[in-house]
Enzyme design. Structure first.
Site, PDB file in Angstrom:
ATOM      1  N   GLU A 113       0.830  -1.208   0.000  1.00 36.07           N
ATOM      2  CA  GLU A 113       0.000   0.000   0.000  1.00 36.07           C
ATOM      3  C   GLU A 113       0.865   1.258   0.000  1.00 36.07           C
ATOM      4  O   GLU A 113       0.668   2.170  -0.811  1.00 36.07           O
ATOM      5  CB  GLU A 113      -0.931   0.001   1.207  1.00 36.07           C
ATOM      6  CG  GLU A 113      -1.777   1.253   1.332  1.00 36.07           C
ATOM      7  CD  GLU A 113      -2.671   1.459   0.123  1.00 36.07           C
ATOM      8  OE1 GLU A 113      -2.400   2.398  -0.650  1.00 36.07           O
ATOM      9  OE2 GLU A 113      -3.622   0.690  -0.065  1.00 36.07           O
ATOM     10  N   ASP A 135       1.295   4.132  -2.994  1.00 36.21           N
ATOM     11  CA  ASP A 135       0.980   5.530  -2.681  1.00 36.21           C
ATOM     12  C   ASP A 135       2.098   6.454  -3.157  1.00 36.21           C
ATOM     13  O   ASP A 135       1.845   7.511  -3.752  1.00 36.21           O
ATOM     14  CB  ASP A 135       0.792   5.708  -1.167  1.00 36.21           C
ATOM     15  CG  ASP A 135      -0.497   5.113  -0.657  1.00 36.21           C
ATOM     16  OD1 ASP A 135      -1.370   4.770  -1.475  1.00 36.21           O
ATOM     17  OD2 ASP A 135      -0.640   4.991   0.576  1.00 36.21           O
ATOM     18  N   SER A 185      -7.387   3.063  -3.079  1.00 34.12           N
ATOM     19  CA  SER A 185      -6.068   3.435  -2.577  1.00 34.12           C
ATOM     20  C   SER A 185      -5.157   3.935  -3.686  1.00 34.12           C
ATOM     21  O   SER A 185      -4.137   4.564  -3.409  1.00 34.12           O
ATOM     22  CB  SER A 185      -5.414   2.242  -1.876  1.00 34.12           C
ATOM     23  OG  SER A 185      -5.191   1.189  -2.774  1.00 34.12           O
TER      24      SER A 185
END
Length: 638
Positions: free
Chosen positions: A280, A284, A549
Site C-alpha cells: 500500500e 501511494d 487506494s
C-alpha cells in the site's frame, strides 16, 4: 466507566475477528503490562476540545469563498493554535495534573498531548487495567503481541478537560484499500508482466496512461510537474524506497534522488512486510510521485493503531510542510464511532471521529488538501471486515473518508474488453464506457464458474460510497441534488449466534455526509502495475492492482500540479468541486476549454447507481485535469 471499556473491547474484538481470523480468540493473556513486560512504558495521546469549532468552521468557509476578504488567507499552525486551539491555561492545567501524578507530558498538536510513564502509573492515572496479549497463531498486520484494556476503575487524575484518551489498545485494525485479483478473476491479458512503459492496456496501467486518459498531459506540456510543492503520505506500513525510484525511472521520469523523506511516528511501523501492508505505501508513493515528478514527498509512517493513525495526522498537519496529504487506510466508521477513545471521566463515548474532525479542520484552514480512499467494498464497507453469510449486509461507509474536511476518493472501471477462460472456454466481458466500479458486471463469469457473488469473491467489491450514519452533511453538500440520507433497517447481525446477535445499528434517515466526492479508474480488472519488493518473494512487477487506494494518492499528485499552476495552495478541493456543480460549470466547457468534470452514468457499486450529476457511486464524476485547471483559474482565482 466499565461499560465504556466493555464497548471498546467489543468493537476492537469485532474488528479483529472479522478481519484476522479471530485474532482476539486465539490470543493468550500474559497479564498486566507491568508484570508481562516490566520495562515497558505506556504512552497515550490525549485529545482536548477546540476552543471554538463553530468559529473555525465559519473562517474555513470565508477562506474558500472568492467574495470574502479572507479568501485563501490560510492560517499557520501558530495562528490556528492562537485562535481556535485549547488555551494555554487549559493545556497548563491538564499538564500540571498529569505531571503531579508522575507522568511526562508533551504537546504534539494544537489539541493533542502525548503522555507517558511507567505502566502502573499510567493505568492508575486513567483508571484502566491494561494487559499484554500474545497471538497464538499468525500475526495480524505483522503484529504478534499487543496491549488492550480488560477492565476499568476510577481515574486518579482529574481529567475534566480531556476529550479522549487514545492509545490503551494497540491492536492493528485499519485496512489498506488495495485490491488484487484472485486467480479465477484474472483476465487473460493480465497474466504477463515485465518491463512496462506507456500506452499500456487497462490492468497494466502506469501513471503515464492515467495522465493521457484524464488529460493531465497538457499541464506537463506547460512545464507543470509539481515543482515547489510537497506531497504527504500518511500510512501504517513501511516500504522500500528503491521500488518507487525504479518505477519512476522505468517509465521515463527524471526525479530528484533526494525528493523522498520518511518520518517515523510513534517509533514507526517496523520493517517492510507483506502482512503489514507495505505494498500500500509503495503504490501511494509511486502513484503520487509519478503524477507530480518534481514534487517532494514526505511519508509519515506509524504503527497500525488508532493512536498511531491520529499521531501521524497530527505530525503531518502540525508541521504544515505537505501541501496535500493522502491516506489509503481506513475502517468502517462505526468502529471509530464507538469508544475507541473512551472518556475516562464519565464513561461516555467520545470517539475518534471527533479527533479526526478537529485535525482535518485545522488542515483545511491551513490550506492543506487532503484525500482519503473511500473503500473497496462498494456500498457495504463493513462487509469487507464482516463478510457474508456469517454477518448481514449493511449499507455503510469508511472512515476517515467520511469526514467533512477531506476529499473522499471513489473508483471507476475504464472501457475495456476482458477475456476469461472459465472451465477452459473463452468468455469476453465488454465494458463499453467508463462506469462506476462494482464487480456485479462479472456475475456472468461467476455463473460460469458455478459460484454466487459471495463465493466468487465479487460481492461487495467496488468503489466505496454511500451515506455516513455519524458525520453530518457538510455545508458544501446542503444544496446538491442527489444527496441521500441513511436508509432504514441497517443492522450488522452475527448470524452464527443462536439466536442471531445484533452487533451494531446505523441510524435511519440521518442527513449524513455523502461519499465519494470524485473518482478515477480504480478497478483491478482495468488497474495498474506496482513495482514492489515482497518480504516473502522479493522484487516483482505486479499487474492488475486496484482500489480507491490508487485514486487518493493520484489525486494528491494532481493537486500538486494544480498548486504549482495556481501559484499556491488550493485548499479543500470539495469547495471547488461542489462550487462548479452549483454554478453549472462542472459539466460544461468555456471557450476552447472543455468541461472540468465528466459525469459517470453507467454502473453501480452494488448499492447505488451511477447517474447524471452527483451520485453515491462516483461522486461528481471524474476529472479532466487540464480543463479543471482552467476552470479553477477562471472561476476561483482572481
Amino acid at each position: 466507566m466499565a461499560k465504556a471499556f466493555t464497548i471498546k473491547m467489543l468493537v476492537a474484538a469485532l474488528a479483529a475477528v472479522a478481519s484476522s481470523s479471530a485474532m482476539a480468540a486465539t490470543a493468550q493473556d500474559l497479564g498486566k503490562v507491568e508484570q508481562a513486560a516490566p520495562a515497558q512504558k505506556l504512552t497515550v495521546t490525549l485529545a482536548l476540545n477546540l476552543r471554538d469549532r463553530d468559529a473555525a468552521t465559519r473562517y474555513l468557509q470565508e477562506a474558500h469563498s472568492p467574495a470574502s476578504p479572507n479568501y485563501h488567507k490560510f492560517l499557520t499552525p501558530a495562528e490556528f493554535r492562537a485562535r481556535f486551539a485549547p488555551s494555554d491555561a487549559t493545556v497548563a492545567r491538564v499538564s500540571a495534573r498529569l505531571q503531579a501524578a508522575g507522568l511526562s507530558v508533551k504537546r504534539i498538536g494544537s489539541a493533542l498531548l502525548q503522555v507517558s510513564g511507567p505502566a502502573a502509573t499510567v493505568q492508575k492515572a486513567f483508571g484502566a487495567e491494561v494487559h499484554v496479549f500474545q497471538n497464538k497463531t499468525t500475526a495480524q498486520a505483522g503484529v504478534s503481541r499487543y496491549i488492550a484494556p480488560v477492565r476499568a476503575g476510577t481515574p486518579s487524575v482529574d481529567l475534566s478537560d480531556v476529550q479522549a484518551v487514545i492509545g490503551l489498545d494497540s491492536r492493528p485494525h485499519f485496512r489498506p484499500h488495495l485490491r488484487q485479483l484472485p486467480s479465477h478473476l484474472q483476465p487473460a491479458a493480465g497474466k504477463t508482466s515485465g518491463t512496462v512503459t506507456g500506452g499500456n492496456a487497462p490492468g497494466q496501467w502506469t501513471v503515464t496512461d492515467l495522465a493521457r486518459y484524464y488529460n493531465i498531459t497538457p499541464l506537463y506540456n506547460q512545464g507543470i510537474h509539481g515543482k515547489g510543492t510537497t506531497i504527504g503520505i500518511v500510512t501504517l506500513a513501511s516500504f522500500t524506497p528503491a521500488d518507487a525510484f525504479q518505477y519512476w525511472s522505468q517509465i521515463g521520469l527524471n526525479t530528484d534522488p533526494n525528493r523522498l523523506s520518511v518520518v517515523n511516528i510513534d517509533g514507526g511501523p517496523g520493517a517492510p512486510s507483506d502482512d503489514a501492508g507495505s505494498d500500500e505505501t509503495t503504490l501511494d508513493v509511486e502513484q503520487s510521485g509519478g503524477i507530480a515528478p518534481d514534487a517532494k514527498i514526505i511519508v509519515y509512517q506509524a504503527p497500525n493503531t488508532t493512536q498511531g493513525f491520529v499521531d501521524a495526522f497530527a505530525q503531518a498537519i502540525e508541521s504544515n510542510t505537505a501541501d496535500t496529504l493522502s491516506v489509503s487506510w481506513g475502517e468502517w466508521e462505526w468502529f471509530d464511532q464507538q469508544a475507541q477513545a473512551a472518556n475516562p471521566v464519565n464513561g461516555q463515548t467520545t470517539n475518534v471521529l471527533q479527533a479526526y474532525h478537529d485535525l482535518f479542520l485545522q488542515a483545511a484552514l491551513q490550506g492543506q488538501t487532503m484525500f482519503a480512499a473511500a473503500g473497496d467494498a462498494g456500498a457495504y464497507d463493513v462487509n469487507r471486515a464482516a463478510p457474508l453469510p456469517q454477518y448481514s449486509k449493511v449499507l455503510s461507509v469508511d472512515s476517515p473518508a467520511n469526514q467533512q474536511f477531506i476529499t473522499a476518493a471513489g473508483a471507476t472501471t475504464v472501457p475495456s474488453t476482458l477475456t476469461f477462460h472459465p472451465n477452459g472456454k473463452a468468455m469476453q466481458v465488454k465494458i463499453p464506457r467508463e462506469r462506476a466500479w462494482g464487480w456485479d458486471y462479472l456475475n456472468g463469469l461467476c455463473q460460469a464458474l458455478g459460484k454466487d457473488p459471495v463465493a466468487c469473491g465479487t460481492f461487495p467489491v467496488g468503489g466505496g460510497g454511500g451515506v455516513s450514519g455519524f458525520i453530518s452533511r457538510p455545508f458544501y453538500q446542503y444544496w446538491v441534488p442527489g444527496m441521500q440520507s441513511t436508509p432504514a433497517g441497517q443492522q450488522l447481525v452475527d448470524n452464527s449466534q443462536n439466536p442471531p446477535q445484533v452487533i451494531a445499528s446505523v441510524p435511519a434517515n440521518f442527513k449524513g455526509r455523502n461519499v465519494p466526492d470524485i473518482s478515477m479508474n480504480g478497478d483491478p480488472e482495468t488497474g495498474y502495475v506496482v513495482y514492489y519488493t515482497s518480504s516473502k518473494t522479493g522484487f516483482s512487477i505486479l499487474s492488475n492492482n486496484g482500489g480507491t487506494s490508487f485514486v487518493a494518492p493520484q489525486l494528491a499528485g494532481i493537486t500538486a500540479l494544480l498548486n504549482q499552476s495556481m501559484g499556491g495552495r488550493i485548499g479543500l478541493l470539495n469547495f471547488s468541486l461542489y462550487g462548479l456543480l452549483a454554478t453549472g460549470h462542472a459539466y460544461h466547457g468555456h471557450g476552447h476549454h472543455g468541461a472540468p468534470l465528466r459525469e459517470i452514468t453507467a454502473g453501480d457499486n452494488w448499492g447505488y447507481n451511477a447517474h447524471r450529476g452527483y451520485n453515491q457511486a462516483t461522486g461528481v464524476g471524474v476529472p479532466d485535469v487540464a480543463n479543471l485547471d482552467a476552470a479553477l483559474h477562471r472561476y476561483f482565482w482572481f
